[in-house]
Design an enzyme around this catalytic site. Structure first.
Site, PDB file in Angstrom:
ATOM      1  CE  LYS A  22      -0.664  -2.274  -9.194  1.00  0.00           C
ATOM      2  NZ  LYS A  22      -1.975  -2.122  -9.878  1.00  0.00           N
ATOM      3  CG  ASN A  23      -0.597   1.362 -11.759  1.00  0.00           C
ATOM      4  OD1 ASN A  23      -1.144   0.274 -11.610  1.00  0.00           O
ATOM      5  ND2 ASN A  23      -0.703   2.341 -10.879  1.00  0.00           N
ATOM      6  CB  CYS A 117     -13.072  -0.873  -7.214  1.00  0.00           C
ATOM      7  SG  CYS A 117     -11.376  -0.563  -6.723  1.00  0.00           S
ATOM      8  NE  ARG A 122     -10.520   1.985  -9.440  1.00  0.00           N
ATOM      9  CZ  ARG A 122      -9.282   1.539  -9.223  1.00  0.00           C
ATOM     10  NH1 ARG A 122      -8.248   2.166  -9.709  1.00  0.00           N
ATOM     11  NH2 ARG A 122      -9.077   0.451  -8.508  1.00  0.00           N
ATOM     12  CG  ASP A 308      -2.264   4.900  -6.912  1.00  0.00           C
ATOM     13  OD1 ASP A 308      -3.430   4.827  -6.496  1.00  0.00           O
ATOM     14  OD2 ASP A 308      -1.879   4.335  -7.946  1.00  0.00           O
ATOM     15  NE  ARG A 403      -4.867  -5.847  -6.936  1.00  0.00           N
ATOM     16  CZ  ARG A 403      -5.194  -4.554  -6.829  1.00  0.00           C
ATOM     17  NH1 ARG A 403      -5.584  -4.049  -5.672  1.00  0.00           N
ATOM     18  NH2 ARG A 403      -5.109  -3.759  -7.871  1.00  0.00           N
TER      19      ARG A 403
END
Length: 424
Positions: A22-23, A117, A122, A308, A403
């Site tokens: 995803k990133n 967030c 961020r 993460d 997500r």
């Protein structure tokens, strides 16, 4: 609203295929704005964030054609809007990634501020300062970043006093169409940043220092790029999460379509805990440990231990002998899963940015309960804990999970977990 119902105690077995990252996908999709010809991407993860960014590109005027759930062609030759509206951006902070390419391509853009967030501040000030250094005029009006560079962006030296992955990616994309050479000092070194640079190089941008903390990019002076077809790299965080699923249940599984070179810090920590691992270029196998030792983690930027993966290892720590200590150095609110793990019986003490976890033994096991997800990785940590908790665990608010994890419950079920998606 959906939730996950988990009955703990099942051993895992078999193999699981890791999806695209995803990133990596999000900046690569944004890079389509730099091209006047169609871009074809394979191995996209079928997750909500990717669909959100594709919707944003369509709003801007790009034609988005899905060949399958994992393959797309994007034609951004005719951009008709340069405003990334709040209604889309609010769903995903990574929408800020269109700032650099839109500004470089069109000379003007308006991008909604992404807002708060759950895992902490961020700020986008690093993005804005970098664009100003490259000659853009930027104001904040009505909750939007309004940026203008009518004569195009100019190469500059950008020094990040703090490593920022999305900030670095924004500058890389902006620099690709800028006039002259841009040097980025203290650049992010994540595999996702590396792939963005490699794809831009294949499209004709000269980039030096890929994978290092100093990048030099020779811009095309607004000459649009022509991308070659490419596939998104495997998701290292998804891979790490399934390794933790095997580790917390002390099971043997094999990951396919995984890149072990992207996970060295995670693999080394699993070895320290007591697990045997075997890797090839595109697979990782994990085997049960005779004894799982407590451990210490300090999160940091790549190639260090990834923030993460912190939440998943906190769940794993509940099954390790003795005391484990986790220090979170990147985000100030990233221990919100701790209170939910405590609802399952986890022995966790928080002090500032440090969590101390005392492993549960057979006399004090985790016990299933209703828990609530607070962010993407916290969600996966609660699922992992549910795999070993006695009785049933219900994980609510799993839209966070959707997500970033593709078909999590199906993949875990195929490995032998007792997990189903249900309606509230």
């Amino acid at each position: 609203m959906d939730y996950l119902h988990i009955i703990g105690g099942a051993k895992l077995h078999g193999q699981v295929q890791i999806s695209g990252a995803k990133n990596a996908a999000l900046p690569l999709l944004s890079a389509a704005l730099l091209s006047s010809t169609p871009m074809k991407i394979d191995n996209l993860p079928n997750v909500a964030d990717v669909k959100t960014l594709a919707k944003l590109l369509e709003h801007l005027g790009a034609l988005v054609s899905w060949d399958s759930a994992h393959s797309v062609e994007i034609d951004a030759s005719h951009i008709i809007h340069t405003k990334a509206i709040y209604d889309i951006v609010r769903k995903m902070r990574a929408s800020i990634l269109v700032l650099g390419p839109l500004l470089a391509r069109c000379g003007h853009c308006e991008v909604s501020l992404p807002g708060g967030c759950a895992i902490g501040a961020r700020p986008v000030d690093l993005h804005i300062a970098a664009m100003e250094k490259m000659g853009a005029q930027i104001t904040i009006q009505g909750g939007y970043i309004v940026a203008s560079a009518p004569n195009g962006l100019k190469g500059a030296q950008i020094v990040f006093d703090k490593i920022t992955v999305t900030g670095c990616e924004n500058v890389i994309m902006a620099a690709a169409l800028a006039k002259g050479r841009t040097q980025i000092i203290n650049a992010a070194r994540e595999p996702e940043v590396v792939q963005l640079c490699e794809v831009l190089m294949q499209a004709g941008v000269e980039i030096q220092g890929i994978g290092s903390s100093v990048l030099e990019i020779q811009g095309t002076d607004r000459e649009p790029l022509r991308f070659q077809p490419f596939s998104v790299i495997p998701d290292r965080i998804e891979a790490g999460t399934y390794l933790c699923a095997a580790a917390i249940t002390n099971s043997q599984i094999k990951l396919t379509n995984a890149n072990p070179s992207h996970l060295e810090a995670v693999l080394e920590k699993l070895r320290q805990i007591g697990f045997k691992l075997e890797s090839t270029n595109d697979s990782i196998s994990i085997f049960p440990a005779a004894k799982r030792q407590g451990f210490e983690i300090i999160t940091t930027e790549h190639p260090g231990f990834p923030t993460d993966m912190q939440a998943q290892f906190m769940s794993l720590a509940t099954q390790c002998q003795g005391t484990s200590v986790i220090q979170e150095r990147l985000f100030e609110n990233r221990f919100m899963h701790a209170s939910e793990l405590q609802r399952l019986g986890a022995n966790i003490t928080l002090k500032g940015n440090t969590a101390t976890i005392i492993g549960n033994d057979e006399h004090n096991p985790l016990v299933g309960a209703d828990v609530m997800a607070t962010d993407l990785r916290a969600s996966s940590a609660l699922v992992l804990a549910g795999l070993v908790a006695q009785g049933s665990t219900n994980v609510h608010r799993i839209y966070h999970l959707d997500r970033g994890y593709e078909s999590l419950e199906q993949k875990l079920s195929a490995l032998g977990a007792n997990i189903t998606r249900q309606k509230e």
